[in-house]
Design a protein around this motif. Structure first.
Motif, PDB file in Angstrom:
ATOM      1  N   ALA A  29       0.829  -1.211   0.000  1.00 27.26           N
ATOM      2  CA  ALA A  29       0.000   0.000   0.000  1.00 27.26           C
ATOM      3  C   ALA A  29       0.860   1.257   0.000  1.00 27.26           C
ATOM      4  CB  ALA A  29      -0.936  -0.002   1.214  1.00 27.26           C
ATOM      5  N   VAL A  30       1.841   1.291   0.872  1.00 28.16           N
ATOM      6  CA  VAL A  30       2.731   2.457   0.968  1.00 28.16           C
ATOM      7  C   VAL A  30       3.468   2.668  -0.351  1.00 28.16           C
ATOM      8  CG1 VAL A  30       4.798   3.356   2.099  1.00 28.16           C
ATOM      9  CG2 VAL A  30       2.976   2.334   3.475  1.00 28.16           C
ATOM     10  N   SER A  31       3.869   1.575  -0.996  1.00 32.84           N
ATOM     11  CA  SER A  31       4.586   1.688  -2.273  1.00 32.84           C
ATOM     12  C   SER A  31       3.708   2.276  -3.365  1.00 32.84           C
ATOM     13  CB  SER A  31       5.107   0.309  -2.706  1.00 32.84           C
ATOM     14  OG  SER A  31       4.064  -0.498  -3.211  1.00 32.84           O
ATOM     15  N   GLN A  32       2.399   2.204  -3.174  1.00 31.30           N
ATOM     16  CA  GLN A  32       1.464   2.754  -4.159  1.00 31.30           C
ATOM     17  C   GLN A  32       0.983   4.155  -3.790  1.00 31.30           C
ATOM     18  OE1 GLN A  32      -1.483   0.313  -5.897  1.00 31.30           O
ATOM     19  NE2 GLN A  32       0.002  -1.264  -6.366  1.00 31.30           N
ATOM     20  N   GLY A  33       1.580   4.723  -2.743  1.00 30.46           N
ATOM     21  CA  GLY A  33       1.226   6.082  -2.369  1.00 30.46           C
ATOM     22  C   GLY A  33       0.074   6.197  -1.384  1.00 30.46           C
ATOM     23  N   ILE A  34      -0.296   5.079  -0.770  1.00 31.12           N
ATOM     24  CA  ILE A  34      -1.382   5.072   0.215  1.00 31.12           C
ATOM     25  C   ILE A  34      -0.803   5.314   1.600  1.00 31.12           C
ATOM     26  CG2 ILE A  34      -3.171   3.637   1.291  1.00 31.12           C
ATOM     27  CD1 ILE A  34      -3.292   2.107  -1.438  1.00 31.12           C
ATOM     28  N   ASP A  35      -1.364   6.267   2.337  1.00 31.71           N
ATOM     29  CA  ASP A  35      -0.889   6.536   3.697  1.00 31.71           C
ATOM     30  C   ASP A  35      -1.935   6.216   4.762  1.00 31.71           C
ATOM     31  OD1 ASP A  35      -2.658   8.841   3.815  1.00 31.71           O
ATOM     32  OD2 ASP A  35      -1.119   9.978   2.751  1.00 31.71           O
ATOM     33  N   THR A  36      -3.192   6.019   4.321  1.00 28.28           N
ATOM     34  CA  THR A  36      -4.278   5.718   5.250  1.00 28.28           C
ATOM     35  C   THR A  36      -5.188   4.662   4.636  1.00 28.28           C
ATOM     36  OG1 THR A  36      -4.251   8.005   6.069  1.00 28.28           O
ATOM     37  CG2 THR A  36      -6.199   6.689   6.589  1.00 28.28           C
ATOM     38  N   ILE A  37      -5.529   3.667   5.438  1.00 26.43           N
ATOM     39  CA  ILE A  37      -6.435   2.609   4.988  1.00 26.43           C
ATOM     40  C   ILE A  37      -7.577   2.469   5.987  1.00 26.43           C
ATOM     41  CG2 ILE A  37      -6.681   0.084   4.865  1.00 26.43           C
ATOM     42  CD1 ILE A  37      -3.988  -0.056   3.503  1.00 26.43           C
ATOM     43  N   SER A 193      -9.447   0.083  -3.186  1.00 27.24           N
ATOM     44  CA  SER A 193      -8.762  -1.127  -3.646  1.00 27.24           C
ATOM     45  C   SER A 193      -9.566  -2.412  -3.456  1.00 27.24           C
ATOM     46  CB  SER A 193      -7.424  -1.273  -2.924  1.00 27.24           C
ATOM     47  OG  SER A 193      -7.608  -1.738  -1.592  1.00 27.24           O
ATOM     48  N   ASP A 194     -10.290  -2.551  -2.353  1.00 29.19           N
ATOM     49  CA  ASP A 194     -10.889  -3.829  -1.965  1.00 29.19           C
ATOM     50  C   ASP A 194      -9.819  -4.915  -1.974  1.00 29.19           C
ATOM     51  OD1 ASP A 194     -12.668  -5.767  -1.180  1.00 29.19           O
ATOM     52  OD2 ASP A 194     -13.767  -5.856  -3.080  1.00 29.19           O
ATOM     53  N   ALA A 195      -8.593  -4.546  -1.602  1.00 27.84           N
ATOM     54  CA  ALA A 195      -7.485  -5.501  -1.596  1.00 27.84           C
ATOM     55  C   ALA A 195      -7.681  -6.556  -0.509  1.00 27.84           C
ATOM     56  CB  ALA A 195      -6.164  -4.763  -1.378  1.00 27.84           C
ATOM     57  N   HIS A 196      -7.327  -7.797  -0.865  1.00 29.14           N
ATOM     58  CA  HIS A 196      -7.403  -8.917   0.072  1.00 29.14           C
ATOM     59  C   HIS A 196      -6.016  -9.502   0.361  1.00 29.14           C
ATOM     60  CE1 HIS A 196     -11.666  -8.693  -0.741  1.00 29.14           C
ATOM     61  NE2 HIS A 196     -11.928  -9.737   0.034  1.00 29.14           N
ATOM     62  N   ASN A 197      -5.072  -9.261  -0.550  1.00 26.78           N
ATOM     63  CA  ASN A 197      -3.713  -9.792  -0.410  1.00 26.78           C
ATOM     64  C   ASN A 197      -2.799  -9.033  -1.370  1.00 26.78           C
ATOM     65  OD1 ASN A 197      -3.950 -11.138  -3.061  1.00 26.78           O
ATOM     66  ND2 ASN A 197      -5.301 -12.573  -1.977  1.00 26.78           N
ATOM     67  N   VAL A 198      -1.566  -9.506  -1.537  1.00 27.91           N
ATOM     68  CA  VAL A 198      -0.628  -8.802  -2.423  1.00 27.91           C
ATOM     69  C   VAL A 198      -0.464  -9.523  -3.760  1.00 27.91           C
ATOM     70  CG1 VAL A 198       0.654  -7.741  -0.531  1.00 27.91           C
ATOM     71  CG2 VAL A 198       1.377  -9.980  -1.409  1.00 27.91           C
ATOM     72  N   LYS A 199      -1.267 -10.555  -3.989  1.00 25.79           N
ATOM     73  CA  LYS A 199      -1.112 -11.340  -5.211  1.00 25.79           C
ATOM     74  C   LYS A 199      -2.327 -11.199  -6.123  1.00 25.79           C
ATOM     75  CE  LYS A 199       2.074 -14.525  -2.947  1.00 25.79           C
ATOM     76  NZ  LYS A 199       2.301 -15.892  -2.435  1.00 25.79           N
ATOM     77  N   ASN A 200      -3.293 -12.111  -5.992  1.00 29.50           N
ATOM     78  CA  ASN A 200      -4.418 -12.095  -6.929  1.00 29.50           C
ATOM     79  C   ASN A 200      -5.492 -11.060  -6.593  1.00 29.50           C
ATOM     80  OD1 ASN A 200      -5.079 -13.723  -4.630  1.00 29.50           O
ATOM     81  ND2 ASN A 200      -6.858 -14.502  -5.731  1.00 29.50           N
ATOM     82  N   ARG A 201      -5.456 -10.496  -5.390  1.00 28.47           N
ATOM     83  CA  ARG A 201      -6.406  -9.429  -5.027  1.00 28.47           C
ATOM     84  C   ARG A 201      -5.627  -8.271  -4.409  1.00 28.47           C
ATOM     85  NH1 ARG A 201     -11.768 -10.770  -4.230  1.00 28.47           N
ATOM     86  NH2 ARG A 201     -12.053  -8.523  -4.028  1.00 28.47           N
ATOM     87  N   ALA A 202      -4.687  -7.754  -5.186  1.00 26.48           N
ATOM     88  CA  ALA A 202      -3.795  -6.701  -4.707  1.00 26.48           C
ATOM     89  C   ALA A 202      -4.448  -5.323  -4.833  1.00 26.48           C
ATOM     90  CB  ALA A 202      -2.485  -6.746  -5.483  1.00 26.48           C
ATOM     91  N   PHE A 203      -3.698  -4.293  -4.465  1.00 36.25           N
ATOM     92  CA  PHE A 203      -4.272  -2.947  -4.373  1.00 36.25           C
ATOM     93  C   PHE A 203      -4.660  -2.357  -5.727  1.00 36.25           C
ATOM     94  CE2 PHE A 203      -2.441  -3.445  -0.237  1.00 36.25           C
ATOM     95  CZ  PHE A 203      -3.283  -2.722   0.586  1.00 36.25           C
ATOM     96  N   LYS A 204      -3.760  -2.376  -6.681  1.00 37.44           N
ATOM     97  CA  LYS A 204      -4.028  -1.854  -8.031  1.00 37.44           C
ATOM     98  C   LYS A 204      -4.413  -0.373  -8.042  1.00 37.44           C
ATOM     99  CE  LYS A 204      -3.828  -5.984 -10.080  1.00 37.44           C
ATOM    100  NZ  LYS A 204      -2.807  -6.352 -11.071  1.00 37.44           N
ATOM    101  N   MET A 205      -4.196   0.317  -6.947  1.00 34.87           N
ATOM    102  CA  MET A 205      -4.603   1.718  -6.869  1.00 34.87           C
ATOM    103  C   MET A 205      -3.766   2.606  -7.788  1.00 34.87           C
ATOM    104  SD  MET A 205      -7.268   2.428  -4.959  1.00 34.87           S
ATOM    105  CE  MET A 205      -7.166   4.024  -4.143  1.00 34.87           C
ATOM    106  N   GLU A 206      -2.478   2.344  -7.840  1.00 37.10           N
ATOM    107  CA  GLU A 206      -1.596   3.154  -8.670  1.00 37.10           C
ATOM    108  C   GLU A 206      -2.002   3.047 -10.148  1.00 37.10           C
ATOM    109  OE1 GLU A 206       3.090   4.166  -8.224  1.00 37.10           O
ATOM    110  OE2 GLU A 206       2.598   2.059  -8.546  1.00 37.10           O
ATOM    111  N   GLU A 207      -2.266   1.822 -10.591  1.00 35.96           N
ATOM    112  CA  GLU A 207      -2.702   1.612 -11.971  1.00 35.96           C
ATOM    113  C   GLU A 207      -4.048   2.276 -12.245  1.00 35.96           C
ATOM    114  OE1 GLU A 207      -2.464  -2.502 -13.452  1.00 35.96           O
ATOM    115  OE2 GLU A 207      -1.307  -2.932 -11.647  1.00 35.96           O
ATOM    116  N   ALA A 208      -4.983   2.118 -11.305  1.00 34.70           N
ATOM    117  CA  ALA A 208      -6.323   2.678 -11.495  1.00 34.70           C
ATOM    118  C   ALA A 208      -6.288   4.204 -11.531  1.00 34.70           C
ATOM    119  CB  ALA A 208      -7.257   2.194 -10.387  1.00 34.70           C
ATOM    120  N   VAL A 209      -5.474   4.795 -10.669  1.00 32.44           N
ATOM    121  CA  VAL A 209      -5.340   6.253 -10.645  1.00 32.44           C
ATOM    122  C   VAL A 209      -4.808   6.753 -11.988  1.00 32.44           C
ATOM    123  CG1 VAL A 209      -3.891   8.093  -9.687  1.00 32.44           C
ATOM    124  CG2 VAL A 209      -5.159   6.582  -8.155  1.00 32.44           C
TER     125      VAL A 209
END
Length: 254
Positions: A29-37, A193-209
């Motif tokens: 999450a932090v690597s994608q620019g997220i500071d609060t979840i 994100s609705d992220a569940h893990n770092v693999k098949n249900r990862a954050f994808k926020m950076e890509e979506a943004v």
């Protein structure tokens, strides 16, 4: 950036299975620019029940560990409520955790349909002073086939949140297209994100943004990021006038 929908709390639903999974998710999450979840474990979905007191305890424990690990991320309490008729009773009993202790509350529909009482419940929540947010409507097959029903809900005051991975195409072309149509018709207010893990249900926020900015410009990106901040601060979110999705636009989906 604030992510308002994430299954990062360890061992309580189908998200992070243990603390190590939670820490891996936090680092991603932090690597994608997220500071609060906002941590939003499933509640009353037929498999998991996570009540407010338990969520608060888990949030405190995870924040403590993140500080110890020097991971610059803040976790706030939330809950992903599968729609059920007694949700207001649950709220009165102190079992329902609003998002970041605001008046906003997540409502999840079953994947294949929308219960007949949904509109009445959404109205009752608003009368109670709560603001319902329908999560991932772009992944609901009934709403894909009958988007007018979602339009009526939004037009009556309900907000919605689409999933980052939907916009990146991770759930397929049909869901990506419908998610884009919701944005274009002003039928959604949050991207998360609705992220569940770092693999098949990862954050994808950076890509979506990047996808949102490329397709809709910086104003739409600002709309989503600012609304997340307004929610966390317990303030009224920005809204544009919702528009119906013309059925002919959907014919290519099926």
């Amino acid at each position: 950036m604030i992510d308002i929908h994430c299954h990062i709390l360890p061992g309580i639903d189908d998200g992070a299975q243990n603390l190590y999974d939670s820490l891996d998710m936090a680092k991603q999450a932090v690597s994608q620019g997220i500071d609060t979840i906002i941590a939003t474990p499933h509640h009353m979905n037929g498999r998991y029940e996570n009540r407010k007191a338990d969520i608060m305890e888990k949030v405190q424990e995870l924040n403590k560990r993140l500080t110890e690990e020097q991971i610059d991320l803040t976790i706030l309490p939330g809950q992903e409520n599968r729609i059920f008729g007694e949700i207001l009773e649950g709220y009165e009993k102190g079992e329902i955790q609003t998002l970041a202790d605001s008046s906003y509350v997540f409502i999840e529909f079953p994947t294949g349909h929308v219960p007949h009482y949904a509109e009445t419940l959404l109205y009752d929540l608003q009368v109670k002073g709560l603001m319902p947010i329908i999560v991932h409507p772009e992944r609901n097959s009934e709403l894909m086939q009958n988007p007018d029903r979602l339009y009526e809900m939004v037009n009556s005051g309900t907000a919605t949140q689409i999933t980052a991975a939907s916009l990146t195409g991770a759930f397929g072309k049909k869901i990506k297209k419908f998610g884009e149509q919701l944005i274009e018709a002003n039928l959604t207010h949050f991207l998360a994100s609705d992220a569940h893990n770092v693999k098949n249900r990862a954050f994808k926020m950076e890509e979506a943004v990047e996808e949102v900015e490329k397709k809709y410009g910086t104003d739409m990106l600002y709309f989503f990021t600012e609304n997340a901040e307004l929610l966390v601060n317990g303030q009224n979110i920005y809204r544009e006038v919702p528009q119906p999705i013309k059925q002919k636009k959907l014919f290519g989906l099926f």
